[in-house]
Design a protein around this motif. Sequence first.
Motif, PDB file in Angstrom:
ATOM      1  N   ALA A 192       0.826  -1.213   0.000  1.00 52.41           N
ATOM      2  CA  ALA A 192       0.000   0.000   0.000  1.00 52.41           C
ATOM      3  C   ALA A 192       0.856   1.256   0.000  1.00 52.41           C
ATOM      4  N   ALA A 193       1.920   1.233   0.804  1.00 55.48           N
ATOM      5  CA  ALA A 193       2.728   2.445   0.975  1.00 55.48           C
ATOM      6  C   ALA A 193       3.751   2.617  -0.138  1.00 55.48           C
ATOM      7  N   GLY A 194       4.048   1.576  -0.872  1.00 51.56           N
ATOM      8  CA  GLY A 194       5.027   1.683  -1.945  1.00 51.56           C
ATOM      9  C   GLY A 194       6.301   0.939  -1.598  1.00 51.56           C
ATOM     10  N   ALA A 251       5.780  -8.574  -6.519  1.00 49.67           N
ATOM     11  CA  ALA A 251       5.000  -7.405  -6.939  1.00 49.67           C
ATOM     12  C   ALA A 251       5.344  -7.013  -8.372  1.00 49.67           C
ATOM     13  N   ALA A 256       3.655  -9.426 -10.574  1.00 50.68           N
ATOM     14  CA  ALA A 256       2.223  -9.121 -10.574  1.00 50.68           C
ATOM     15  C   ALA A 256       1.934  -7.969 -11.527  1.00 50.68           C
ATOM     16  N   ALA A 257       2.785  -6.959 -11.478  1.00 49.17           N
ATOM     17  CA  ALA A 257       2.603  -5.815 -12.372  1.00 49.17           C
ATOM     18  C   ALA A 257       2.733  -6.241 -13.833  1.00 49.17           C
ATOM     19  N   THR A 302      -0.316  -8.284 -14.861  1.00 51.03           N
ATOM     20  CA  THR A 302      -1.493  -7.433 -14.994  1.00 51.03           C
ATOM     21  C   THR A 302      -1.419  -6.593 -16.255  1.00 51.03           C
ATOM     22  N   HIS A 341      -3.980  -6.870 -19.363  1.00 48.59           N
ATOM     23  CA  HIS A 341      -4.735  -5.701 -19.815  1.00 48.59           C
ATOM     24  C   HIS A 341      -4.470  -5.439 -21.289  1.00 48.59           C
ATOM     25  N   LEU A 386       1.773   0.442 -20.461  1.00 51.64           N
ATOM     26  CA  LEU A 386       1.116  -0.292 -19.371  1.00 51.64           C
ATOM     27  C   LEU A 386       2.145  -0.788 -18.359  1.00 51.64           C
ATOM     28  N   ASP A 432       3.534   2.205 -16.330  1.00 52.74           N
ATOM     29  CA  ASP A 432       2.522   2.669 -15.373  1.00 52.74           C
ATOM     30  C   ASP A 432       2.394   1.712 -14.194  1.00 52.74           C
ATOM     31  N   ALA A 433       2.253   0.444 -14.513  1.00 52.39           N
ATOM     32  CA  ALA A 433       2.031  -0.546 -13.453  1.00 52.39           C
ATOM     33  C   ALA A 433       3.205  -0.566 -12.478  1.00 52.39           C
ATOM     34  N   HIS A 483       3.220   2.520 -10.264  1.00 50.96           N
ATOM     35  CA  HIS A 483       2.230   2.415  -9.193  1.00 50.96           C
ATOM     36  C   HIS A 483       2.726   1.511  -8.069  1.00 50.96           C
ATOM     37  N   ILE A 484       3.326   0.402  -8.451  1.00 47.95           N
ATOM     38  CA  ILE A 484       3.834  -0.525  -7.443  1.00 47.95           C
ATOM     39  C   ILE A 484       4.923   0.131  -6.612  1.00 47.95           C
ATOM     40  N   ALA A 485       5.810   0.841  -7.274  1.00 48.50           N
ATOM     41  CA  ALA A 485       6.917   1.476  -6.563  1.00 48.50           C
ATOM     42  C   ALA A 485       6.423   2.583  -5.641  1.00 48.50           C
ATOM     43  N   ALA A 486       5.490   3.381  -6.134  1.00 47.03           N
ATOM     44  CA  ALA A 486       5.045   4.561  -5.379  1.00 47.03           C
ATOM     45  C   ALA A 486       4.004   4.228  -4.327  1.00 47.03           C
ATOM     46  N   GLY A 487       3.366   3.064  -4.453  1.00 45.44           N
ATOM     47  CA  GLY A 487       2.335   2.707  -3.489  1.00 45.44           C
ATOM     48  C   GLY A 487       0.960   2.756  -4.101  1.00 45.44           C
ATOM     49  N   LEU A 488       0.124   1.791  -3.738  1.00 41.44           N
ATOM     50  CA  LEU A 488      -1.195   1.676  -4.362  1.00 41.44           C
ATOM     51  C   LEU A 488      -2.291   2.351  -3.540  1.00 41.44           C
TER      52      LEU A 488
END
Lengths: 201, 201
Positions: free
Chosen positions: A195-197, B162, B165-166, B169, B173, B186, B189-190, B193-198
């Motif tokens: 969640a936090a990254g 993770a 998973a990215a 996904t 997509h 894609l 982006d994925a 998002h994983i690196a920065a947190g979901l």
Amino acid sequence: MGLRERKKAETRAALSWAAVRLTVERGLDNVKVEDIADAVGVSPRTFNNYFSSKAEAIVFRHLDRCMGVAEALRERSAEPLWDAITHAVLTRFGPDAQSAAHPVADAAQWTAGVRVMVAEPALRGEMLRAGAIAEAEIAAAVAERTGGDLDHDLYPHLVASAVMAAVNTAIAHHLRTDPPVPVDRLLTDALAHIAAGLSTP
Amino acid sequence: MGLRERKKAETRAALSWAAVRLTVERGLDNVKVEDIADAVGVSPRTFNNYFSSKAEAIVFRHLDRCMGVAEALRERSAEPLWDAITHAVLTRFGPDAQSAAHPVADAAQWTAGVRVMVAEPALRGEMLRAGAIAEAEIAAAVAERTGGDLDHDLYPHLVASAVMAAVNTAIAHHLRTDPPVPVDRLLTDALAHIAAGLSTP
DNA sequence: CGCAAAGATGCGGGGCGCGCATGTTTCTTG
DNA sequence: CAAGAAACATGCGCGCCCCGCATCTTTGCG
């Protein structure tokens, strides 16, 4: 639910449980479909009416728990997303949920058997597939919350697959460590990191 | 690498490619092991010396690419972790890497066949398993960078799963959308998002 | 060249998954 | 409640898959 469906669910659960137990005890290729069917008292042909393979039967309980996460998630629409996710995962994969049903005699021997079982290549694939099936449900549940579109938005799918990745990783680590680290702590940590990254170890 | 190993690698690649091509063209259960062996000019028994199942042969190229991510990651120890990861993934799953080898006549029909193929339950499990195998390598590569311990730290495994998973996904997509969204976008982006947190959509 | 190692092939067997036909139990409907 | 419909359990048989074993051929090395 009528008598018909209940009996069917019972038979399915019994077959799955027998498949798991026998596999943990003897190893996967020392268990024939006939053995599982005999243990439950059904014909071998009937086994394949419930499950299309031995692996599917063994993984059924895992699939059930994964689907349960999606279900629990839908029931907690009040909380913030990641609180709900963490709670949903813990209710289905927490320490109490594990051994609730069938108690085993020798716990150590059982865990050893489980380790051998989950190392089996064919079962690993099937387990991951079960997670992927549940992923679709989880993604849908997430989309309901955030108002996202499953066809056009990446986010719900990404959350779902990242959550399953965290769960898989936590369980794998739990099985790898000796003495085992408490699984609920691993799950909480893993989900928090997701969640936090992950950019900040 | 001697002549022996080269020929072996060529035969393995040829078998895998034939398995993919035939499956895309006809569907999984209209392809017998004998067909694949015939297409390459090898005995059916030899097929099983290279791959322990039809599914494994089909997924071999995917496994190869996933392992390549770990390899590419080790070669980029100068950059920050997530830059290196993104770059490594793009070099192996980017748009150019895909169709480089074997050109295909009818692109639309091919993609349709691929969609059918990746929907096949048995293959989905095997694909995910390939990703899981590569995950171990990626986790090791991450641990080398961060100085983590594979046995005691969750972080390297979490990053690896993770990332996979990215990737999964993003590819899913890409295959789902019509017209297809560029796969490199894609993936980027994925991973971002994983690196920065979901937690923040 | 000649030998040891590795690969390719043929053969056979144990399972497995499933389609099909048939008997049996449960649900529904008049 | 009786009787037909629908769903389920079972037996049989087929095609295929995967692998162990024995044998033959190719490759690499001194």
